[in-house]
Design a protein around this motif. Structure first.
Motif, PDB file in Angstrom:
ATOM      1  N   LEU A 147     -42.156  33.580   7.650  1.00 18.20           N
ATOM      2  CA  LEU A 147     -43.385  34.140   8.229  1.00 18.20           C
ATOM      3  C   LEU A 147     -44.247  34.805   7.174  1.00 18.20           C
ATOM      4  O   LEU A 147     -45.473  34.750   7.221  1.00 18.20           O
ATOM      5  N   ALA A 165     -50.656  40.897  11.515  1.00 20.52           N
ATOM      6  CA  ALA A 165     -49.735  39.962  12.146  1.00 20.52           C
ATOM      7  C   ALA A 165     -50.061  39.678  13.610  1.00 20.52           C
ATOM      8  O   ALA A 165     -50.450  40.575  14.358  1.00 20.52           O
ATOM      9  N   VAL A 166     -49.913  38.418  13.998  1.00 24.41           N
ATOM     10  CA  VAL A 166     -49.990  38.016  15.401  1.00 24.41           C
ATOM     11  C   VAL A 166     -48.756  37.162  15.700  1.00 24.41           C
ATOM     12  O   VAL A 166     -48.106  36.669  14.778  1.00 24.41           O
ATOM     13  N   VAL A 167     -48.452  37.008  17.001  1.00 24.60           N
ATOM     14  CA  VAL A 167     -47.252  36.260  17.404  1.00 24.60           C
ATOM     15  C   VAL A 167     -47.586  35.364  18.604  1.00 24.60           C
ATOM     16  O   VAL A 167     -48.590  35.596  19.278  1.00 24.60           O
ATOM     17  N   GLN A 179     -51.185  30.802  13.888  1.00 24.97           N
ATOM     18  CA  GLN A 179     -51.164  31.386  12.555  1.00 24.97           C
ATOM     19  C   GLN A 179     -50.319  32.658  12.584  1.00 24.97           C
ATOM     20  O   GLN A 179     -50.107  33.244  13.631  1.00 24.97           O
ATOM     21  N   THR A 180     -49.882  33.086  11.396  1.00 24.88           N
ATOM     22  CA  THR A 180     -49.038  34.279  11.345  1.00 24.88           C
ATOM     23  C   THR A 180     -49.866  35.560  11.331  1.00 24.88           C
ATOM     24  O   THR A 180     -49.353  36.635  11.605  1.00 24.88           O
ATOM     25  N   THR A 181     -51.156  35.430  10.956  1.00 28.50           N
ATOM     26  CA  THR A 181     -52.040  36.601  10.925  1.00 28.50           C
ATOM     27  C   THR A 181     -53.375  36.237  11.577  1.00 28.50           C
ATOM     28  O   THR A 181     -53.741  35.069  11.613  1.00 28.50           O
ATOM     29  N   LYS A 187     -50.001  41.370  24.937  1.00 27.51           N
ATOM     30  CA  LYS A 187     -49.103  40.281  24.543  1.00 27.51           C
ATOM     31  C   LYS A 187     -48.245  39.883  25.746  1.00 27.51           C
ATOM     32  O   LYS A 187     -47.646  40.736  26.393  1.00 27.51           O
ATOM     33  N   VAL A 188     -48.245  38.602  26.032  1.00 23.50           N
ATOM     34  CA  VAL A 188     -47.426  38.087  27.126  1.00 23.50           C
ATOM     35  C   VAL A 188     -45.963  38.350  26.795  1.00 23.50           C
ATOM     36  O   VAL A 188     -45.521  38.103  25.671  1.00 23.50           O
ATOM     37  N   ILE A 227     -45.930  45.037  18.446  1.00 25.59           N
ATOM     38  CA  ILE A 227     -46.846  43.946  18.821  1.00 25.59           C
ATOM     39  C   ILE A 227     -46.127  42.923  19.697  1.00 25.59           C
ATOM     40  O   ILE A 227     -46.717  41.960  20.156  1.00 25.59           O
ATOM     41  N   SER A 238     -45.361  46.790  14.041  1.00 26.85           N
ATOM     42  CA  SER A 238     -46.174  46.976  12.845  1.00 26.85           C
ATOM     43  C   SER A 238     -46.132  48.422  12.388  1.00 26.85           C
ATOM     44  O   SER A 238     -46.248  49.341  13.201  1.00 26.85           O
ATOM     45  N   ASN A 273     -37.600  39.258   9.249  1.00 26.16           N
ATOM     46  CA  ASN A 273     -38.630  39.071   8.236  1.00 26.16           C
ATOM     47  C   ASN A 273     -39.623  40.220   8.318  1.00 26.16           C
ATOM     48  O   ASN A 273     -39.615  40.986   9.281  1.00 26.16           O
ATOM     49  N   ILE A 327     -43.888  40.868   7.479  1.00 26.19           N
ATOM     50  CA  ILE A 327     -45.173  40.313   7.042  1.00 26.19           C
ATOM     51  C   ILE A 327     -46.074  41.437   6.536  1.00 26.19           C
ATOM     52  O   ILE A 327     -46.556  42.259   7.322  1.00 26.19           O
ATOM     53  N   THR A 362     -45.425  44.305   9.123  1.00 27.21           N
ATOM     54  CA  THR A 362     -44.872  44.013  10.447  1.00 27.21           C
ATOM     55  C   THR A 362     -43.445  43.495  10.323  1.00 27.21           C
ATOM     56  O   THR A 362     -43.194  42.520   9.616  1.00 27.21           O
ATOM     57  N   PHE A 379     -40.107  41.831  11.889  1.00 28.36           N
ATOM     58  CA  PHE A 379     -39.636  40.938  12.948  1.00 28.36           C
ATOM     59  C   PHE A 379     -38.126  41.077  13.052  1.00 28.36           C
ATOM     60  O   PHE A 379     -37.441  41.108  12.040  1.00 28.36           O
ATOM     61  N   MET A 390     -52.054  39.643   0.960  1.00 33.01           N
ATOM     62  CA  MET A 390     -51.238  39.039   2.012  1.00 33.01           C
ATOM     63  C   MET A 390     -51.321  37.529   1.929  1.00 33.01           C
ATOM     64  O   MET A 390     -52.195  36.977   1.253  1.00 33.01           O
ATOM     65  N   GLY A 396     -51.647  34.382   4.579  1.00 32.76           N
ATOM     66  CA  GLY A 396     -51.958  34.166   5.998  1.00 32.76           C
ATOM     67  C   GLY A 396     -52.855  32.956   6.158  1.00 32.76           C
ATOM     68  O   GLY A 396     -53.109  32.244   5.166  1.00 32.76           O
ATOM     69  N   PHE A 397     -53.346  32.727   7.365  1.00 33.08           N
ATOM     70  CA  PHE A 397     -54.256  31.628   7.702  1.00 33.08           C
ATOM     71  C   PHE A 397     -53.527  30.285   7.751  1.00 33.08           C
ATOM     72  O   PHE A 397     -53.337  29.731   8.815  1.00 33.08           O
TER      73      PHE A 397
END
Lengths: 331, 244
Positions: free
Chosen positions: A23, A247-249, A269-271, A279-280, B13, B19, B51, B53, B60, B62, B146, B148-149
């Motif tokens: 990630l 970060a997003v999930v 995407q990870t971010t 968030k569900v 999150i 985070s 992990n 991020i 963040t 995990f 970072m 990302g994308f």
């Protein structure tokens, strides 16, 4: 030992529980969109719940069994035939070599999962067998399955798989008289439980009240996420700043610049840089995955503590199911 | 320097991710703080950590709740409580192992016209010669904030403010892999051919991401990038070796 894809349908990929080890290098989690159905399919054939399976999108699928197979099919409402004979889902099924399996879509749901006893012989890439379409790696050659692709199954079977096979194996299609309960599909608006997002307070209180009292409709989507149409969610005048990418999930509900909602899914995407209103919860994410264009959902906040409890209960339920399949295989 | 663990807030999150938030401004001090905390956590992970991020102002974590919650050495009955306790404990650890040792990664870049698609446009925007732009671009050091994308895409800081450039009026449908771009004060390198609206000033022959490499992403948050100008001939030599 294996099977051949005759008609791949809209989008068929190899998926497992997904990958979290990379990630920080922006490698998406991926994995089955409906993790619940995916795990059930595996448990029904005596596999580890994280074994790689084929994920189908809707129907239009045709597969040739090149050897005897023990399979289970779980997910969207589909009509399944083997050699033109109707076969029920949600249970272990013995398929003799040279049989043709056809899957056509019924009304509800979107993704379904075909697990094969022993699992598919697919190389691990970055610790997972999931296909990551954006970067073209993982799964079968890093891509969706195509006509003519041949998949081999792994030779070694669990004790449960061996027992099930012993019971069902013959010259004809055969299946157990028991099945397991799964998604309750309906054409009604689905209630989806969410936990609050870190930027919830950026939004206007009235807008938040609307957000949980109005239904939203799925407009379009793919494995990365779905767009929702419905009431736009406006920010407080004091909170119009940009969010620095963070970060997003899968399950994150982002609110874009004009107030429209985007629900992120497995290949997201990870971010991301849009504020996260909620968030569900993990156990409701499979329900979201099964919503198709035009379906409606309504959000409902619950506490993180409750979400955590539901998540742990789900893991326990799966362990119980594993034990009960094991028991039934020996009966 | 010891990471100041009192200056953060925690934002869950997900049931499986939390985070650690250090304010809402991009700064070199925060970047270093996140970098150090990341190293400290990875060197002393809690049970169930999967992990971490790093991003501009957040780190963040995990984790797998069913494993974390079994760890009775951490006080608390929920994942948030246990992680809060864990972070407080980290403060008592010997911090030497978390010393700031940034890797300097040299990235060859060819600014020839075939690759530097927008050099001419930037030259007229900034009233600078192409050589001056290249000079300003190569003399700076770029910390990686970072990834990302898309896999391996680095968000780089450190751009000379003189090169602050607007995005292109209409984005390109495809930007070739390895392209180095500028948008506002951001600069980055495209690991995969993707659409994009950044001003492209050159291309590196290096693979920014390769799933079949020991470390798939060439860069990681905390690294520092230095660009080294190369000729078209050198580009081709390196490219053939790298992408063979």
């Amino acid at each position: 030992m294996g099977l051949k894809i005759i008609k791949p349908g809209l989008l068929s990929t190899i998926q497992d529980a997904g990958r979290t080890a990379y990630l920080d290098q922006a490698v998406a989690i991926s994995g089955a969109m409906d993790q619940f159905s995916f795990s059930l399919a595996n448990l029904l054939v005596g596999n580890d719940e994280n074994e790689a399976v084929i994920e189908f999108t809707f129907g239009g699928i045709e597969i040739l069994a090149q050897s005897d197979l023990l399979i289970a099919f779980v997910g969207a409402q589909e009509f399944i035939t083997i050699n033109e004979m109707s076969v029920p889902s949600h249970r272990p099924v013995f398929v003799p070599a040279q049989s043709t399996l056809k899957i056509s879509h019924q009304n509800q749901g979107k993704f379904s999962y075909l697990a094969i006893a022993g699992g598919l012989d697919i190389p691990l890439v970055l610790e997972s067998r999931s296909t990551f379409l954006t970067a073209n790696f993982g799964g079968f050659k890093g891509r969706a399955l195509q006509k003519g692709d041949e998949l081999t199954t792994q030779e070694s079977l669990s004790e449960t798989s061996k027992n099930l096979l012993k019971k069902l194996k013959g010259t004809q299609v055969n299946f157990t008289n028991w099945s397991i309960p799964t998604h309750q599909f309906s054409a009604q608006t689905q209630f989806i439980r969410i936990i609050k997002g870190p930027e919830l307070e950026w939004f206007d209180n009235l807008a938040i009240a609307d957000f949980v009292s109005e239904p939203y409709q799925i407009t379009d989507g793919n494995r990365m996420g779905v767009h929702l149409s419905g009431k736009l969610v406006q920010r407080k005048k004091s909170h119009l700043q940009e969010l620095l990418s963070t970060a997003v999930v899968p399950g994150t509900i982002q609110v874009s610049g004009n107030g429209a909602l985007i629900l992120l899914m497995a290949d997201c995407q990870t971010t991301g840089g849009y504020p996260r209103i909620g968030k569900v919860i993990e156990v409701d994410l499979p329900k979201c995955a099964q919503l198709k264009t035009g379906d409606q959902l309504q959000f409902e906040f619950i506490s993180l503590k409750e979400a955590e409890k539901l998540y742990l209960e789900r893991s326990k339920d799966l362990q119980k199911l594993k034990a009960s399949v094991q028991f039934k295989s020996m009966e | 320097m010891v990471p100041d663990l009192k200056k953060y807030i925690l934002h869950p999150i997900s049931e499986k991710a939390i985070s650690i938030v250090f304010g809402n401004q991009i700064s070199e001090a925060i970047r270093q703080q996140i970098s150090r905390l990341n190293r400290l956590i990875l060197a002393n992970p809690f049970l169930g950590l999967l992990n971490a991020i790093p991003a501009y102002t957040t780190l963040t974590l995990f984790f797998e709740p069913s494993i974390l919650l079994k760890d009775t050495s951490l006080k608390g009955s929920t994942c948030s409580e246990k992680i809060t306790f864990y972070l407080a404990q980290l403060e008592n650890l010997n911090q030497n192992e978390a010393e700031n040792k940034s890797r300097i990664i040299k990235i060859p870049i060819c600014y020839e016209e075939v690759f530097g698609l927008d050099l001419a446009e930037l030259s007229s925007i900034h009233q600078l010669s192409k050589e001056e732009i290249i000079q300003l671009h190569t003399e700076a050091a770029y910390p990686v904030y970072m990834i990302g994308f898309v896999p391996g895409f680095p968000y780089l800081g450190g751009l000379n403010p003189v090169l602050n450039s607007p995005r292109k009026a209409s984005p390109r449908k495809v930007i070739p892999a390895g392209s180095v771009g500028i948008a506002g004060m951001q600069t980055g390198i495209y690991p995969l051919a993707t659409p994009g609206g950044w001003q492209i000033i050159g291309r590196t022959p290096l693979k920014l991401f390769d799933a079949y490499r020991q470390q798939p992403s060439l860069l990681k948050a905390g690294d520092v990038v230095k660009f080294e100008p190369i000729s078209f001939t050198d580009f081709q030599k390196i490219y053939q070796k790298e992408w063979a």
